[in-house]
Scaffold this active site. Structure first.
Site, PDB file in Angstrom:
ATOM      1  N   LYS A 208       0.837  -1.204   0.000  1.00 15.87           N
ATOM      2  CA  LYS A 208       0.000   0.000   0.000  1.00 15.87           C
ATOM      3  C   LYS A 208       0.870   1.252   0.000  1.00 15.87           C
ATOM      4  O   LYS A 208       0.691   2.154  -0.796  1.00 15.87           O
ATOM      5  CB  LYS A 208      -0.922  -0.041   1.226  1.00 15.87           C
ATOM      6  CG  LYS A 208      -1.808   1.173   1.360  1.00 15.87           C
ATOM      7  CD  LYS A 208      -2.784   1.011   2.527  1.00 15.87           C
ATOM      8  CE  LYS A 208      -3.477   2.342   2.801  1.00 15.87           C
ATOM      9  NZ  LYS A 208      -4.453   2.275   3.882  1.00 15.87           N
ATOM     10  N   LYS A 505       9.304  -0.924  13.944  1.00 15.29           N
ATOM     11  CA  LYS A 505       9.868  -0.730  12.595  1.00 15.29           C
ATOM     12  C   LYS A 505      11.010   0.272  12.644  1.00 15.29           C
ATOM     13  O   LYS A 505      12.066   0.077  12.063  1.00 15.29           O
ATOM     14  CB  LYS A 505       8.798  -0.177  11.644  1.00 15.29           C
ATOM     15  CG  LYS A 505       7.737  -1.148  11.196  1.00 15.29           C
ATOM     16  CD  LYS A 505       6.857  -0.450  10.149  1.00 15.29           C
ATOM     17  CE  LYS A 505       5.567  -1.190   9.916  1.00 15.29           C
ATOM     18  NZ  LYS A 505       4.630  -0.445   9.082  1.00 15.29           N
TER      19      LYS A 505
END
Ligand code: F6P
Length: 542
Positions: A208, A505
């Site tokens: 995405k 992350k």
């Protein structure tokens, strides 16, 4: 009363009272008292049939739960979602995965944009591309047709198409195999590339954002693998992208003419019925993909239009709240009696836990109830020979969803009836158990009797469908999407953001250079991590 706090509402408090009355009742008693129970506690939605009579709930429980849903504003929230209001508040976005399966003649304009036209334009582009690949008109750089599609993505850009490809394996009719690479562990991509011929392989890079480290790293490895065999100029024939980010797709070197788009109002975990499903469409074809979308839409309509008392996602979502917040259950098992659905529990883990694993409400204040069931499971009968012991005789309450199908796609030796008999046997044993008296009456030695007692009273839903078709798969997935929404609405949280995955992350990006550096590790937030970095470097000879 603080209006935003559902746990202080009279409906919640009444459920608490009611729970005290119900928790001591057994399913044996509830069934004995009410011969109509099974008939009354079952509903249909599309081709799905739900029996929820094996739950520790009465008609009064259902009535109270429905009142709780009304108090939580579920009716209004459903309309807001379907109407495209920005209910994803922390990201200020509409939540319109339901628009991905609207029929072509539907109307929906959101933020000035004709959403239905946009959705169908992309579906048509996907279908045209899939037809070209499947009919062998689209060929690789050496002129050979595509035999294998490798989807590279992670999270919602992997779990959905992977699960659905496995589920619909019987519909993969063009001789195209799909493989799915997600993990940044090099073992994943090297295992998936093994045995493949670059000349007949098409990569679908699905992301995405097109910024996800795992996906971009795997995509680069795939690109190098292809270029080493066929040269740089072959990339255009062997790489396409699915993304909302045309700029980053172009920067990666994929022609944006071969990019299939979607929109910020589609969450990653709600996206495989749009362009993220391209690898699935390549394997099963546009017609089967559209059949799946019809299935999704059937349940969307059911969810939007059916009174709560007969509304399958509403009932199942409310039962989730009932066990989580009143019985203190921590987890929910999902047990498909279908090998084809072997990735369904993994898919549901992201769908449900990334959505409802929150501890603040949509307005940023702390939640006052438990949220977020832990979903897990394996297909029956494999699970029976692994963890069902705990379900039957353990000390924990694990509500479970059993999913079965009447018709198999193939059935050597009448195996399918045996599979279904196992499903029914398990839900019966979980619900009604076996008492010490019954076991003793079979001649079991007194000292062994306690070991064999089956306590029963373990709640289950049973979902039965005629067959695992594309329509039924769409119906099943939409059912769980809306279950998540019902629960999230009662808990007052935003099920459509996922801020909790961001910190890790970022830390991984910060830590990566430290692992390869020759310099002594410095500036660590904690001694444990520093120690582990030293150990890792020592083990790698750095
Ligand atoms: O894990 C977080 C997440 O953002 C998921 O929500 C998403 O499905 C996944 O990463 C992959 O993101 P993308 O499709 O942008 O690569």
């Amino acid at each position: 009363m603080d209006d935003s706090d559902i746990t202080r509402s009279s409906e919640w408090l009444e459920l608490g009272e009611h729970h005290r009355a119900v928790e001591g009742r057994t399913l044996r008693e509830l069934f004995a008292e009410d011969p109509e129970r099974a008939g009354r506690m079952s509903v249909s939605a599309g081709e799905l049939f739900l029996d929820y009579s094996k739950h520790r709930a009465t008609a009064e429980t259902v009535g109270l739960l429905v009142r709780l849903a009304e108090r939580a504003g579920l009716r209004e929230s459903i309309e807001k979602m379907f109407g495209g209001e920005h209910i994803n508040v922390s990201e200020d976005r509409a939540v319109l995965h339901t628009a991905l399966r609207l029929p072509r003649d539907a109307e929906l304009v959101v933020d000035g944009q004709d959403v239905v036209a946009d959705v169908h334009a992309v579906l048509d582009e996907m279908a045209a591309f899939a037809d070209r690949v499947r009919s062998k008109e689209w060929r690789g750089a050496t002129g050979e047709p595509i035999a294998t599609v490798v989807n590279i993505g992670i999270g919602g850009s992997d779990l959905g198409p992977f699960m659905a490809y496995e589920a619909l394996a019987d519909y993969a009719d063009a001789g195209i195999e799909a493989r799915f690479v997600s993990n940044i562990d090099p073992a994943d991509i090297s295992g998936k590339l093994r045995g493949l011929d670059p000349a007949t392989t098409l990569f679908v890079i699905s992301s995405k954002t097109f910024t996800t480290l795992e996906t971009l790293t795997n995509a680069r490895v795939a690109r190098d693998w292809l270029v080493a065999a066929l040269g740089e100029e072959a990339v255009g024939k062997h790489f396409v992208a699915v993304s909302t980010n045309a700029e980053k797709v172009g920067a990666f070197g994929i022609d944006t003419a071969n990019m299939f788009g979607f929109w910020d109002w589609v969450g990653g975990r709600y996206s495989f019925d749009g362009a993220i499903g391209l690898s699935l469409m390549l394997a099963v074809g546009p017609a089967n993909f559209r059949r799946m979308l019809d299935g999704f839409h059937t349940i969307d309509e059911h969810f939007r239009n059916t009174p709560f008392e007969a509304n399958m996602p509403v009932l199942m979502g409310l039962l989730g709240v009932w066990y989580t917040d009143f019985f203190g259950a921590q987890t929910r098992a999902v047990l498909p009696y279908s090998q084809r659905l072997h990735r369904f529990p993994a898919y549901l883990q992201q769908l449900t836990m990334e959505s409802n694993g929150k501890s603040v409400k949509a307005d940023g204040t702390p939640v006052t109830s438990d949220t977020g069931e832990i979903f897990w499971g394996e297909p029956g009968t494999n699970g029976q020979h692994a963890f069902y012991q705990l379900l039957h005789q353990g000390t924990r309450l694990v509500p479970a969803d059993f999913i079965g199908f009447a018709e198999p796609h193939e059935d050597p030796a009448g195996m399918h009836d045996i599979l279904t008999a196992n499903l029914l046997a398990q839900t019966t044993a979980l619900a009604f158990g076996k008492t010490a008296e019954e076991i003793a009456a079979e001649g079991t030695a007194a000292e062994i009797v306690p070991h064999k007692v089956m306590p029963g009273n373990r709640p289950t839903s049973t979902i039965l469908a005629p067959r695992l078709t594309p329509e039924v798969l769409g119906q099943l997935v939409a059912l769980y999407e809306h279950i998540v929404f019902v629960e999230g609405t009662v808990w007052g949280i935003d099920p459509f953001d996922q801020w909790g995955v961001e910190l890790g992350k970022k830390m991984a990006l910060d830590l990566a250079p430290t692992l390869t550096s020759e310099e002594p590790p410095t500036a660590f937030p904690d001694a444990s991590t520093e120690n582990l970095v030293r150990k890792y470097r020592q083990l790698r000879g750095r």
